[in-house]
Design an enzyme around this catalytic site. Structure first.
Site, PDB file in Angstrom:
ATOM      1  N   GLY A 171       0.835  -1.209   0.000  1.00 20.98           N
ATOM      2  CA  GLY A 171       0.000   0.000   0.000  1.00 20.98           C
ATOM      3  C   GLY A 171       0.862   1.248   0.000  1.00 20.98           C
ATOM      4  N   ASP A 227      -1.652  -7.096  -6.382  1.00 24.04           N
ATOM      5  CA  ASP A 227      -2.772  -7.152  -5.434  1.00 24.04           C
ATOM      6  C   ASP A 227      -2.311  -8.049  -4.288  1.00 24.04           C
ATOM      7  OD1 ASP A 227      -5.078  -7.853  -3.996  1.00 24.04           O
ATOM      8  OD2 ASP A 227      -6.344  -7.733  -5.788  1.00 24.04           O
ATOM      9  N   VAL A 228      -2.228  -7.495  -3.085  1.00 27.04           N
ATOM     10  CA  VAL A 228      -1.651  -8.272  -1.983  1.00 27.04           C
ATOM     11  C   VAL A 228      -2.527  -9.449  -1.548  1.00 27.04           C
ATOM     12  CG1 VAL A 228      -0.121  -6.479  -1.046  1.00 27.04           C
ATOM     13  CG2 VAL A 228      -2.505  -6.636  -0.241  1.00 27.04           C
ATOM     14  N   SER A 275      -4.016  -0.034  13.814  1.00 27.39           N
ATOM     15  CA  SER A 275      -4.885   1.136  13.987  1.00 27.39           C
ATOM     16  C   SER A 275      -5.213   1.213  15.476  1.00 27.39           C
ATOM     17  CB  SER A 275      -6.169   0.907  13.182  1.00 27.39           C
ATOM     18  OG  SER A 275      -7.232   1.697  13.648  1.00 27.39           O
ATOM     19  N   TYR A 281     -13.275  -4.216  10.427  1.00 25.42           N
ATOM     20  CA  TYR A 281     -11.999  -3.479  10.493  1.00 25.42           C
ATOM     21  C   TYR A 281     -11.345  -3.678  11.858  1.00 25.42           C
ATOM     22  CZ  TYR A 281      -8.789   0.517   9.903  1.00 25.42           C
ATOM     23  OH  TYR A 281      -7.668   1.318   9.795  1.00 25.42           O
ATOM     24  N   LYS A 306      -7.795  -5.548  12.636  1.00 24.28           N
ATOM     25  CA  LYS A 306      -6.661  -4.836  13.236  1.00 24.28           C
ATOM     26  C   LYS A 306      -6.264  -5.446  14.587  1.00 24.28           C
ATOM     27  CE  LYS A 306      -6.024  -1.831   9.893  1.00 24.28           C
ATOM     28  NZ  LYS A 306      -4.837  -1.867   9.047  1.00 24.28           N
TER      29      LYS A 306
HETATM   30  N1  LIG Z   1      -6.069   6.932   7.510  1.00 27.33           N
HETATM   31  C1  LIG Z   1      -6.271   6.642   8.778  1.00 27.33           C
HETATM   32  O1  LIG Z   1      -6.881   7.417   9.536  1.00 27.33           O
HETATM   33  C2  LIG Z   1      -5.735   5.351   9.359  1.00 27.33           C
HETATM   34  C3  LIG Z   1      -5.789   5.209  10.753  1.00 27.33           C
HETATM   35  C4  LIG Z   1      -5.301   4.037  11.316  1.00 27.33           C
HETATM   36  C5  LIG Z   1      -4.764   3.055  10.518  1.00 27.33           C
HETATM   37  N2  LIG Z   1      -4.737   3.226   9.168  1.00 27.33           N
HETATM   38  C6  LIG Z   1      -4.173   2.133   8.376  1.00 27.33           C
HETATM   39  O2  LIG Z   1      -3.088   2.616   7.630  1.00 27.33           O
HETATM   40  C7  LIG Z   1      -2.974   1.876   6.408  1.00 27.33           C
HETATM   41  C8  LIG Z   1      -2.939   2.861   5.243  1.00 27.33           C
HETATM   42  O3  LIG Z   1      -4.131   3.622   5.273  1.00 27.33           O
HETATM   43  P1  LIG Z   1      -4.331   4.928   4.370  1.00 27.33           P
HETATM   44  O4  LIG Z   1      -5.212   5.819   5.144  1.00 27.33           O
HETATM   45  O5  LIG Z   1      -3.045   5.411   3.867  1.00 27.33           O
HETATM   46  O6  LIG Z   1      -5.191   4.294   3.162  1.00 27.33           O
HETATM   47  P2  LIG Z   1      -5.343   4.764   1.645  1.00 27.33           P
HETATM   48  O7  LIG Z   1      -4.970   6.192   1.486  1.00 27.33           O
HETATM   49  O8  LIG Z   1      -6.712   4.321   1.246  1.00 27.33           O
HETATM   50  O9  LIG Z   1      -4.223   3.878   0.878  1.00 27.33           O
HETATM   51  C9  LIG Z   1      -4.353   2.487   0.878  1.00 27.33           C
HETATM   52  C10 LIG Z   1      -3.174   1.878   0.157  1.00 27.33           C
HETATM   53  O10 LIG Z   1      -3.325   0.449   0.158  1.00 27.33           O
HETATM   54  C11 LIG Z   1      -3.293  -0.022  -1.197  1.00 27.33           C
HETATM   55  N3  LIG Z   1      -4.134  -1.213  -1.316  1.00 27.33           N
HETATM   56  C12 LIG Z   1      -5.424  -1.361  -0.964  1.00 27.33           C
HETATM   57  N4  LIG Z   1      -5.855  -2.590  -1.274  1.00 27.33           N
HETATM   58  C13 LIG Z   1      -4.797  -3.239  -1.820  1.00 27.33           C
HETATM   59  C14 LIG Z   1      -4.602  -4.527  -2.367  1.00 27.33           C
HETATM   60  N5  LIG Z   1      -5.600  -5.425  -2.409  1.00 27.33           N
HETATM   61  N6  LIG Z   1      -3.381  -4.853  -2.859  1.00 27.33           N
HETATM   62  C15 LIG Z   1      -2.364  -3.949  -2.843  1.00 27.33           C
HETATM   63  N7  LIG Z   1      -2.490  -2.717  -2.329  1.00 27.33           N
HETATM   64  C16 LIG Z   1      -3.689  -2.362  -1.834  1.00 27.33           C
HETATM   65  C17 LIG Z   1      -3.779   1.166  -2.019  1.00 27.33           C
HETATM   66  O11 LIG Z   1      -3.346   1.138  -3.382  1.00 27.33           O
HETATM   67  P3  LIG Z   1      -4.288   0.511  -4.550  1.00 27.33           P
HETATM   68  O12 LIG Z   1      -5.698   0.872  -4.221  1.00 27.33           O
HETATM   69  O13 LIG Z   1      -3.777   1.123  -5.818  1.00 27.33           O
HETATM   70  O14 LIG Z   1      -4.048  -0.956  -4.513  1.00 27.33           O
HETATM   71  C18 LIG Z   1      -3.077   2.313  -1.288  1.00 27.33           C
HETATM   72  O15 LIG Z   1      -1.723   2.379  -1.677  1.00 27.33           O
HETATM   73  C19 LIG Z   1      -4.174   0.932   6.382  1.00 27.33           C
HETATM   74  O16 LIG Z   1      -3.776  -0.328   6.847  1.00 27.33           O
HETATM   75  C20 LIG Z   1      -5.136   1.580   7.346  1.00 27.33           C
HETATM   76  O17 LIG Z   1      -6.016   0.641   7.923  1.00 27.33           O
HETATM   77  C21 LIG Z   1      -5.211   4.355   8.559  1.00 27.33           C
END
Ligand SMILES: NC(=O)c1ccc[n+]([C@@H]2O[C@H](COP(=O)([O-])OP(=O)(O)OC[C@H]3O[C@@H](n4cnc5c(N)ncnc54)[C@H](OP(=O)(O)O)[C@@H]3O)[C@@H](O)[C@H]2O)c1
Length: 255
Positions: free
Chosen positions: A18, A68-69, A148, A161, A165
């Site tokens: 990601g 795709d992971v 998270s 979710y 997590k």
């Molecule tokens: N944002 C928050 O507030 C927050 C808070 C706590 C934890 N987190 C965690 O932090 C991590 C990143 O979150 P984010 O907010 O940066 O999310 P994001 O902006 O939606 O980015 C998600 C990333 O994961 C990739 N991805 C999704 N499904 C995938 C798949 N099947 N295979 C390969 N890549 C995949 C996406 O690229 P593609 O779609 O191109 O594949 C993108 O690079 C996640 O695990 C999320 O749960 C986020």
């Protein structure tokens, strides 16, 4: 024992799932700025290409590896190629999703939504760890999982979710025990971060205000504020840290 207070990440290679957008892109750039080669992994090729360029702009190596992971065989091939080419010293399991089809009361959650969240957030993290184990053992590397606050406490209406997590926090602990002393395994628990994942929350004025009010630091994090803790956990500065989950949540879980 001679302990140097340095990251020690120059000439290492980090694989960040990601890594094309949001927190993962910030983590990829953070590792590159610490001197590591970085291979970000994601599905969308154009977004991934810009992340690869951002890494190379920091003067380190990268590779373009769209994947795709949830396709475990493809992840195996991808990790093997990177290991043969650059080696693998750090893996960051960051890819994560929380689609509308997985939100709400249990009766609102579809089987497809439940499956997608568990597949991406938990099973793919396990599959990436399994694929990288030989390379990480060979390099004496480290694994960082991105969970998270939902891995530490309950969050209403986000049942798949939160379950995924909490699973990732547990996986961090069990892998840390299994892989010690060869490979350190740790976890981050971010609070609310300004990325695509939280765009809908931030667009809703009332929801945004209630999240900010509930956060002692009174704001969403910038993605770059998650990168520093990720680099720290993977670096020599954290050489005696394994099995830990570090909250990076503006104080959310301090209440
Ligand atoms: N944002 C928050 O507030 C927050 C808070 C706590 C934890 N987190 C965690 O932090 C991590 C990143 O979150 P984010 O907010 O940066 O999310 P994001 O902006 O939606 O980015 C998600 C990333 O994961 C990739 N991805 C999704 N499904 C995938 C798949 N099947 N295979 C390969 N890549 C995949 C996406 O690229 P593609 O779609 O191109 O594949 C993108 O690079 C996640 O695990 C999320 O749960 C986020």
């Amino acid at each position: 024992m001679d302990v140097a207070l340095e990251f020690g990440l120059e000439d290492t290679t980090a694989v960040v799932t990601g890594g094309s957008r949001g927190i993962g892109r910030a983590i990829s750039v953070g590792f590159a700025e610490a001197g590591a080669n970085v291979v970000p992994l994601a599905r969308d090729e154009s977004t991934l290409e810009t992340a690869v360029e951002a890494v190379r702009d920091r003067g380190v190596e990268s590779r373009f590896e769209p994947v795709d992971v949830t396709d475990h065989a493809a992840v195996d091939g991808c990790v093997d190629r990177i290991a043969d080419d650059l080696g693998v010293d750090v893996v960051v399991n960051n890819a994560g999703v929380n689609p509308d089809s997985a939100l709400g009361r249990p009766g609102d959650v579809t089987d497809a939504g439940l499956r997608q969240v568990i597949d991406v957030n938990l099973e793919a993290a396990f599959a990436c760890a399994r694929a990288a184990e030989p390379a990480l053992r060979a390099s004496g590397g480290t694994l960082v999982n991105v969970a998270s606050v939902g891995g530490l406490v309950g969050l209403p209406r986000q049942h798949p979710y939160v379950a995924s997590k909490h699973g990732l926090v547990g996986l961090t602990r069990s892998l840390a025990l299994d892989w010690a002393p060869a490979v350190r395994v740790n976890c981050l628990a971010p609070g609310y971060v300004a990325t695509d994942l939280t765009a809908d929350l931030r667009a809703d004025e009332d929801l945004r205000a209630s999240i900010e009010d509930r956060t002692p630091l009174d704001r969403f994090a910038d993605p770059a504020e998650i990168a520093g803790p990720a680099v720290f956990l993977a670096s020599d500065l954290a050489s005696y840290v394994t099995g830990a989950t570090l909250s990076v949540d503006g104080g959310w879980t301090a209440r």
